[in-house]
Design a protein around this motif. Structure first.
Motif, PDB file in Angstrom:
ATOM      1  N   HIS A 278      44.230   5.693  10.008  1.00 44.96           N
ATOM      2  CA  HIS A 278      43.768   5.362   8.410  1.00 44.96           C
ATOM      3  C   HIS A 278      42.124   5.302   8.428  1.00 44.96           C
ATOM      4  O   HIS A 278      41.305   4.488   8.923  1.00 44.96           O
ATOM      5  N   LEU A 279      41.880   6.244   7.573  1.00 42.71           N
ATOM      6  CA  LEU A 279      40.200   6.392   7.517  1.00 42.71           C
ATOM      7  C   LEU A 279      39.785   5.561   6.097  1.00 42.71           C
ATOM      8  O   LEU A 279      40.567   5.252   5.133  1.00 42.71           O
ATOM      9  N   ARG A 280      38.611   5.012   6.120  1.00 42.44           N
ATOM     10  CA  ARG A 280      38.100   4.295   5.041  1.00 42.44           C
ATOM     11  C   ARG A 280      37.617   5.088   4.092  1.00 42.44           C
ATOM     12  O   ARG A 280      37.009   6.138   4.398  1.00 42.44           O
ATOM     13  N   THR A 281      37.770   4.780   2.988  1.00 43.91           N
ATOM     14  CA  THR A 281      37.332   5.801   1.662  1.00 43.91           C
ATOM     15  C   THR A 281      35.965   5.716   1.570  1.00 43.91           C
ATOM     16  O   THR A 281      35.404   6.793   1.298  1.00 43.91           O
ATOM     17  N   HIS A 282      35.344   4.572   1.904  1.00 44.44           N
ATOM     18  CA  HIS A 282      33.698   4.454   1.463  1.00 44.44           C
ATOM     19  C   HIS A 282      33.333   3.913   2.906  1.00 44.44           C
ATOM     20  O   HIS A 282      34.183   3.330   3.804  1.00 44.44           O
ATOM     21  N   PRO A 283      31.957   4.143   3.222  1.00 50.37           N
ATOM     22  CA  PRO A 283      31.338   3.821   4.401  1.00 50.37           C
ATOM     23  C   PRO A 283      31.367   1.955   4.575  1.00 50.37           C
ATOM     24  O   PRO A 283      31.408   1.515   3.280  1.00 50.37           O
ATOM     25  N   GLU A 284      31.146   1.911   5.650  1.00 49.98           N
ATOM     26  CA  GLU A 284      31.160   0.285   5.826  1.00 49.98           C
ATOM     27  C   GLU A 284      29.919  -0.364   4.989  1.00 49.98           C
ATOM     28  O   GLU A 284      28.713   0.152   5.140  1.00 49.98           O
ATOM     29  N   GLY A 285      30.176  -1.318   4.281  1.00 50.68           N
ATOM     30  CA  GLY A 285      29.177  -2.009   3.724  1.00 50.68           C
ATOM     31  C   GLY A 285      28.771  -1.439   2.348  1.00 50.68           C
ATOM     32  O   GLY A 285      27.491  -1.740   1.623  1.00 50.68           O
ATOM     33  N   TRP A 286      29.635  -0.365   1.927  1.00 51.03           N
ATOM     34  CA  TRP A 286      29.150   0.170   0.970  1.00 51.03           C
ATOM     35  C   TRP A 286      29.256  -0.732  -0.361  1.00 51.03           C
ATOM     36  O   TRP A 286      28.326  -0.599  -1.351  1.00 51.03           O
ATOM     37  N   ARG A 287      29.823  -1.697  -0.467  1.00 53.23           N
ATOM     38  CA  ARG A 287      30.116  -2.614  -1.558  1.00 53.23           C
ATOM     39  C   ARG A 287      28.836  -3.660  -1.671  1.00 53.23           C
ATOM     40  O   ARG A 287      28.436  -3.984  -2.977  1.00 53.23           O
ATOM     41  N   ALA A 288      28.455  -3.943  -0.394  1.00 51.37           N
ATOM     42  CA  ALA A 288      27.302  -4.883  -0.442  1.00 51.37           C
ATOM     43  C   ALA A 288      26.063  -4.020  -1.094  1.00 51.37           C
ATOM     44  O   ALA A 288      25.155  -4.504  -1.815  1.00 51.37           O
ATOM     45  N   LYS A 289      26.055  -2.927  -0.534  1.00 52.00           N
ATOM     46  CA  LYS A 289      24.827  -1.874  -1.095  1.00 52.00           C
ATOM     47  C   LYS A 289      24.884  -1.601  -2.563  1.00 52.00           C
ATOM     48  O   LYS A 289      23.921  -1.942  -3.455  1.00 52.00           O
ATOM     49  N   ARG A 290      26.261  -1.633  -3.041  1.00 55.29           N
ATOM     50  CA  ARG A 290      26.545  -1.061  -4.425  1.00 55.29           C
ATOM     51  C   ARG A 290      26.313  -2.487  -5.256  1.00 55.29           C
ATOM     52  O   ARG A 290      25.325  -2.433  -6.343  1.00 55.29           O
ATOM     53  N   HIS A 291      26.461  -3.722  -4.847  1.00 55.98           N
ATOM     54  CA  HIS A 291      26.048  -4.972  -5.346  1.00 55.98           C
ATOM     55  C   HIS A 291      24.649  -5.026  -5.434  1.00 55.98           C
ATOM     56  O   HIS A 291      24.198  -5.431  -6.477  1.00 55.98           O
ATOM     57  N   LYS A 292      24.043  -5.032  -4.231  1.00 53.97           N
ATOM     58  CA  LYS A 292      22.755  -5.010  -4.490  1.00 53.97           C
ATOM     59  C   LYS A 292      21.709  -4.242  -5.084  1.00 53.97           C
ATOM     60  O   LYS A 292      20.941  -4.460  -5.838  1.00 53.97           O
ATOM     61  N   LYS A 293      22.299  -2.957  -5.232  1.00 51.34           N
ATOM     62  CA  LYS A 293      21.810  -1.694  -5.987  1.00 51.34           C
ATOM     63  C   LYS A 293      21.794  -2.122  -7.377  1.00 51.34           C
ATOM     64  O   LYS A 293      20.993  -1.770  -8.212  1.00 51.34           O
ATOM     65  N   ARG A 294      23.131  -2.701  -8.128  1.00 48.89           N
ATOM     66  CA  ARG A 294      23.244  -3.084  -9.181  1.00 48.89           C
ATOM     67  C   ARG A 294      22.517  -4.126  -9.794  1.00 48.89           C
ATOM     68  O   ARG A 294      21.968  -4.436 -10.871  1.00 48.89           O
ATOM     69  N   LYS A 295      22.380  -5.135  -8.726  1.00 44.94           N
ATOM     70  CA  LYS A 295      21.385  -6.290  -9.179  1.00 44.94           C
ATOM     71  C   LYS A 295      20.095  -5.768  -9.315  1.00 44.94           C
ATOM     72  O   LYS A 295      19.408  -6.285 -10.076  1.00 44.94           O
TER      73      LYS A 295
END
Length: 773
Positions: free
Chosen positions: A73-90
């Motif tokens: 089972h491979l991850r679609t996105h690297p680990e922590g990408w959501r946090a990074k995305r949230h921070k980036k959007r913020k």
């Protein structure tokens, strides 16, 4: 979008390495295929979109729930990408917020000030326009009427008085001199010089010159003070005549606003004429005519005005004065004035008004020692000063103004004075007073000559020494109140004859005591010779100036009636108390009033008040402002006037007191010849003398068919003379004055009796009686 497979990840088809192997495998699983139906995928570059689309089927199917799928089972996105995305959007939101704030700040700091500035400019501009419109309306409201009447509100000429023959007698100088002349009577050289230096575009501009204004403003800024205003000739005219000469921007704007309207209302010639006739040239000279006289002594000659005679040099010199009348006064600062003159000549040459040779010739002329010649006004006030003052008072009264308002009234006054005769009368009076001064303590005399038919004053001498600083200015003739002595008896006798008494009636010249009222002591009249003469006729009593018969007559006819008659005949003012002593001349009266009253007898009972003015003209228009046209008033009947003239001209009846060749007798030879029986042609004259108490006043008043002459002699301080009567003191002056006035005139007798007068036997005497008025 198809994700990329990791290198260690199986693709679901083990051993299949390429598309050819895949096709072979399909054939084995599904049986044999028809070659025609076999689908062979196109060979596409692996990076193309079509190849990517074909690889979509390479994604392995999702494993059923609950079933373990051997693939990892491979991850679609690297680990922590959501946090990074949230921070980036913020961070992006923060950045966008900051950008918006910056834009808002830029709007406030950029567009808002620009908007405010624009609005401010619009508001200020609108306010300025509204202000200018209001200023224009206020200017026209204030000065609009003045524009319409500009020629009438210009400074007026100084007052000028002329005698009856047109000789200049006097001109007022207290507020400067000015004489308006037509534009055609002003030298073209002065016109060109003024235009060349003051307003080069005068003949073409609208009344103002923007170029000149800007040039003047720059020059003023450069020097840090007001060097010039750039005013056109039209603006200068407006400044001098309408808005005033205050140095301010408001005044300058008013000039500019009004100038076009003046240009529309008046021609250029009219504007320049008004300017040249009123501009100040210094030395109290206003206008070209006065300046030409003041600086070069020019006067009207051969039909040409003084201003018309100006040459190029003189015109250039004058044109430089108005801009600075004191600094460029050639009498005071010739070098400065000469420098300005050369500048004007240069401009005249550059603008084509003169040639270079004319310029050099004008410069040479101005360097000559006799170039300037000061004009001097000769007011011969010492000869006619009292008449002049009388005229000024009369003019002020008629125009209802003050004498102080007359110097610049713009009037040309033709008077009634015969100036040449006035000078001769002064000499006559001075000669006789010198002869009487030492022996009889007599120092002064006054003379009035009137035309009884018109009231015209032909001569008025108020003092024989007008230059005397103490009393010379006092006019005894029109301002002094002096006791007339027996000359006042004429009114008492006239009142009596008017009541029906005849000159032939007899009266007692005997001692008389008159009881006075109010605690006064009794009055006892005495005759001049201190004698009584018995029973005499009124004719004889009057001609020999007996006092007692006159008092008896006044007691019979009434004091009030006699005084009222005197007032009707011309006694306008008196001092003293009217009573029986009035017949001896105890009331103080004016010589001119007494002379005018006797003129009623000479004019058949018609009173024409004395006057010094024939006509007063407006100097600019030439139209009459004041013209004497008063009609006489019949104050006594022609019958009474005839009887009085007949008695007063009876030389025979007065021989007892005066002799047959007295000063009252107008014989044409010498006194010696007259007494020898050769009087020569005799001019009929009616006359009466008078002497006041203590010999303080001598009078002689009399008339012919042409003139009535009144003479007073005495002292300025009212001190008594020594042993002198009217026939000795005032009489000779009267005689010589009357002979002077009658020179060259035909001898005429008085008119005969009018209807209503008859000769009758009265008390044994045949004499006139008035039967009907």
């Amino acid at each position: 979008m198809q994700r990329e497979r990791r290198p260690d990840e199986p693709d679901g088809r083990e051993g299949v390495k390429n598309e050819e192997q895949c096709v072979q495998l399909e054939k084995e699983e599904g049986g044999e295929h028809n070659d025609e139906q076999a689908v062979v995928p196109a060979k596409l570059p692996p990076y193309s979109k079509a190849a990517a689309a074909q690889r979509l089927n390479e994604i392995p199917p999702q494993a059923p729930r609950g079933v373990h799928y051997s693939a990892p089972h491979l991850r679609t996105h690297p680990e922590g990408w959501r946090a990074k995305r949230h921070k980036k959007r913020k961070n992006l939101r923060i950045s966008n917020s900051r950008h918006a704030s910056a834009e808002n700040l830029g709007m406030r700091l950029g567009f808002m000030p620009l908007t405010l500035i624009t609005l401010t400019v619009l508001v200020v501009g609108t306010s300025v326009l509204v202000g200018l419109a209001a200023f224009r309306d206020a200017t026209y409201h204030r000065y609009g009427q003045a524009l319409t009447t500009l020629p009438d509100i210009l400074p007026k000429d100084n007052l000028k008085l002329y005698d009856a023959q047109g000789e200049l007698l006097y001109q007022s100088t207290s507020r400067g001199i000015q004489t308006t002349v037509p534009f055609s009577k002003i030298s073209k050289h002065l016109v060109n010089a003024e235009v060349a230096i003051e307003d080069q575009s005068f003949w073409n501009n609208e009344g103002y010159d923007i170029t000149g204004i800007v040039r003047a403003a720059l020059e003023n800024l450069l020097h840090g003070r007001v060097m010039g205003g750039g005013s056109t000739i039209t603006q200068q005219l407006i400044k001098n005549a309408i808005v005033g000469n205050q140095t301010s921007m408001i005044r300058k704007l008013q000039e500019i606003l009004l100038a076009p309207d003046v240009t529309r209302r008046f021609s250029k010639e009219e504007i320049l004429s008004m300017y040249l006739n009123t501009i100040y040239y210094g030395e109290q000279a206003y206008g070209a005519e006065a300046a030409a006289f003041t600086y070069f002594g020019l006067q009207p000659k051969d039909g040409k005005t003084a201003a018309e005679q100006l040459d190029i040099a003189q015109a250039a010199m004058l044109a430089g004065i108005p801009s600075s009348p004191n600094a460029r006064n050639p009498f005071k600062n010739f070098k400065v004035a000469f420098s300005r003159m050369k500048e004007i000549l240069k401009q005249m040459r550059l603008q084509g008004y003169i040639t270079h040779d004319e310029e050099l010739q004008a410069i040479h002329e101005a360097q000559q020692p006799n170039f300037l010649k000061r004009g001097v006004i000769k007011n011969d006030a010492l000869v006619a000063s009292h008449f002049i003052n009388y005229t000024l008072r009369e003019l002020a009264d008629e125009l209802h103004v003050k004498v102080e308002d007359l110097p610049r009234s713009g009037l040309i006054v033709k008077t009634t004075l015969d100036y040449s005769k006035q000078k001769e009368i002064l000499k006559i009076a001075q000669k006789h007073i010198r002869g009487m001064a030492a022996q009889h303590n007599m120092s002064n005399a006054a003379v009035v000559v009137l035309d009884p038919h018109t009231g015209a004053i032909r001569a008025l001498l108020g003092n024989i020494d007008p230059a005397d600083p103490q009393s010379g200015a006092f006019d005894v003739a029109s301002q002094g109140l002096r006791q007339p002595g027996s000359t006042f008896k004429a009114f008492i006798y006239a009142n009596a004859f008017n009541q029906g008494i005849s000159p032939g009636n007899k009266v007692a010249d005997t001692p008389l005591t008159v009881q006075m009222c109010c605690g006064l002591p009794p009055y006892q009249p005495k005759n001049y010779d201190l004698k009584f003469h018995g029973i005499v006729s009124y004719r004889y009593a009057l001609q020999n100036s007996f006092n007692i018969p006159a008092v008896r007559l006044l007691m019979q006819t009434g004091v009030d009636e006699s005084l009222n008659l005197a007032k009707k005949m011309g006694i306008t003012e008196y001092n003293g108390t009217p009573n029986y002593t009035m017949v001896l001349g105890t009331l103080g009266v004016h010589l001119i009033d007494m002379t005018s009253a006797y003129g009623v007898f000479a004019n058949k009972g018609v009173r024409v008040p004395p006057h010094a003015i024939d006509v007063a003209l407006d100097a600019r228009s030439g139209k009459p402002v004041l013209q004497y046209n008063k009609k006489g008033e019949q104050v006594i009947s022609p019958q009474l006037a005839f009887v009085m003239t007949d008695v007063l001209s009876d030389n025979t009846s007065r021989i007892f007191e005066f002799g047959k060749c007295s000063a009252l007798y107008l014989y044409s030879t010498s006194e010696r010849e007259c007494y020898a029986g050769n009087p020569g042609p005799v001019r009929p004259a009616a006359a009466k003398t008078g002497t006041s108490n203590d010999f303080r006043d001598n009078w002689t008043i009399g008339y012919t068919t042409d003139y009535v002459v009144g003479v007073w002699a005495g002292n300025n301080d009212n001190s008594p003379m020594v042993d002198v009567s009217g026939i000795d003191g005032a009489g000779p002056i009267w005689h010589d004055t009357m002979q002077l006035m009658e020179q060259g005139k035909p001898i005429r007798h008085f008119d005969g009796p009018p209807p209503g007068v008859e000769k009758r036997n009265v008390d044994g005497n045949v004499d006139w009686v008035i039967t009907k008025h």
